[in-house]
Scaffold this motif. Sequence first.
Motif, PDB file in Angstrom:
ATOM      1  N   ASP A 579       0.915  -1.154   0.194  1.00 32.35           N
ATOM      2  CA  ASP A 579      -0.133  -0.047   0.165  1.00 32.35           C
ATOM      3  C   ASP A 579       0.859   1.294   0.211  1.00 32.35           C
ATOM      4  N   SER A 580       1.832   1.354   0.812  1.00 26.63           N
ATOM      5  CA  SER A 580       2.916   2.378   0.652  1.00 26.63           C
ATOM      6  C   SER A 580       3.592   2.611  -0.647  1.00 26.63           C
ATOM      7  N   GLU A 581       3.833   1.605  -1.206  1.00 28.71           N
ATOM      8  CA  GLU A 581       4.443   1.475  -2.615  1.00 28.71           C
ATOM      9  C   GLU A 581       3.695   2.147  -3.532  1.00 28.71           C
ATOM     10  N   ALA A 582       2.189   1.765  -3.528  1.00 28.18           N
ATOM     11  CA  ALA A 582       1.230   2.392  -4.372  1.00 28.18           C
ATOM     12  C   ALA A 582       0.894   3.769  -4.044  1.00 28.18           C
ATOM     13  N   LYS A 583       0.997   4.366  -2.882  1.00 30.85           N
ATOM     14  CA  LYS A 583       0.746   5.668  -2.524  1.00 30.85           C
ATOM     15  C   LYS A 583       2.055   6.550  -3.173  1.00 30.85           C
ATOM     16  N   GLU A 584       3.228   5.796  -3.227  1.00 28.08           N
ATOM     17  CA  GLU A 584       4.391   6.537  -3.524  1.00 28.08           C
ATOM     18  C   GLU A 584       4.425   6.576  -5.019  1.00 28.08           C
ATOM     19  N   ALA A 585       3.705   5.556  -5.821  1.00 29.59           N
ATOM     20  CA  ALA A 585       3.913   5.448  -7.283  1.00 29.59           C
ATOM     21  C   ALA A 585       2.921   6.403  -7.917  1.00 29.59           C
ATOM     22  N   ALA A 586       1.610   6.699  -6.996  1.00 30.96           N
ATOM     23  CA  ALA A 586       0.323   7.547  -7.258  1.00 30.96           C
ATOM     24  C   ALA A 586       0.812   9.059  -7.647  1.00 30.96           C
TER      25      ALA A 586
END
Length: 586
Positions: A579-586
Amino acid sequence: MTAAAPDIAASSEPFVRLTGVTKRFGAPAPALDAIHGSIAGGRITGLVGPDGAGKTTLIRLMTGLMLPEAGTVQVLGYDTRTDPASIQAAIGYMPQRFGLYEDLSVQENLDLYADLRGLPNDARTTTFGELLEFTDLKRFTARLAGKLSGGMKQKLGLACALLRKPRLLLLDEPGVGVDPISRRDLWKMVEKLTAEGVGVVWSTAYLEEAEACDHVFLLNQGKLLFAGAPQEMTSRVAERVFRVSGIEGRRREKLARLLDDEGVVDGVIQGEAIRLVMKAGLEPPPLAGNGAATALRADITPPRFEDAFVDMLGGGPGGRSRLAETQRTFAADAGKAVIEARGLTKRFGDFTAAENITFDIPRGQIFGLLGPNGAGKSTTFKMLCGLLKPTAGEGRVAGFDLRRDAAEARNRLGYMAQKFSLYGDLSVTQNLNFFAGIYGLSGTKRRERIALMTEIFDFRPTQDMSAKDLPLGLKQRLALACAVLHEPEVLFLDEPTSGVDPITRREFWTHINGLVEKGVTVLVTTHFMDEAEYCDRISLIYRGRSIALGSPDEMKARVANKDLPDPTMEDAFIALIQDSEAKEAA
């Protein structure tokens, strides 16, 4: 996947046949005692057991690097006594301490092992490309191996072992010291190999990994206790494992009392609940509270491999801690934290290892630092125990500022390092004396505390042995004894139980739980997700930042959904990082 590899045809013949295999190393008890069994291709076979069980010895016998004292080892139709060269040409082997050259880059290590394995030059470009894609190391070919995280080192080691696709791949504890995400990545890679017909032997001390194997050999002290599908093992304790909830008050004290009930085989803390293994036909006993028995909710829960193993060994060590009984009590100061982190930041040049880490730990609690390899948890840990000076922010232990009063803070804490940090050439007694001196103990107090530790941890039979020659379980006991000699009010535990057997792990946590009940405050790092359940709160650190802070049950609740209604701590760990990675990529 790799070039210059023979076709691996499906075969009903076992890849490995073990017949009465016995091996000694001078000691009275054999390292392996008349082991029988077979290993098939196209599946993962787990060699499961604690440190010293005989796993590495058995793997080395399969490679032909070592010969059995009695019995025979046949690998891919070849006898290790008569044709070890043919075996070694057809297998891949990744030792426990894989010989990467840390001052060479990822690509240079691949080049070196390609030379050693005789990989033709015209096959290298394709093979390297496939392996780098397979292990997700393509972005890191120029990075020195010594600068890789633990998980990345294991992936590089696997790539080197696969330069020529083997018929049989032997992996000696590839998951040790590796975080859950990297461990899951390794499993996915290995499962792809078995789909191509490769036989895989995966050695492990992590009993939860046994459940992912197709077939397991369970070893303990050189003896084969079980061979078969892991489900056959866990079925032995079916309907006997309970999740006890509705606990009021301090669950550690309740667990200690439950463990002293003769009907309880084993018990561990699981968030706000307690997990119990009962003797056949019995249910968890009621707990007395406020002068009357308190009804607890006890739900049957699916058994784990470790439940069955502890049951097979006769149960856990009970709930009493002599160590805690002799510990002075630290009274709680209302509202006052014993360990404080305020915006802790550490930079190494232009690299930020930890950024703005903030939390506090009240007296008598266990706080866990979790995170993947290289995430920054060890940096945070070292800043808080005074071993590393922060670039910014503030850390306090027992009221002392770590920037100004690091020496005074260290006198209030006990420290147990991730890698055995005692003096290997000193005996058990000499180590105790040395650390007593470091912590300022002298005279009668010094003699009394050393005598007490010797009695509690049963060091007398080994008191004159060099620390480096002790079995791992005794080394961990000695490290803990040295850390608590001076009755510290704070304990720092860095991967304290890696590689030890389940009984020793339970003994260790019985002591820690007992000390916490006396008001000792504990900061712990661990890759065992079941150990994270012992914590009152956890900070999950990723890429130098704290991405989640809360109790184990709160962490699991954050990731629960209709597809995963009852997540484990490992599920929560992985989902929160994704979830943290997805937020950074967004």
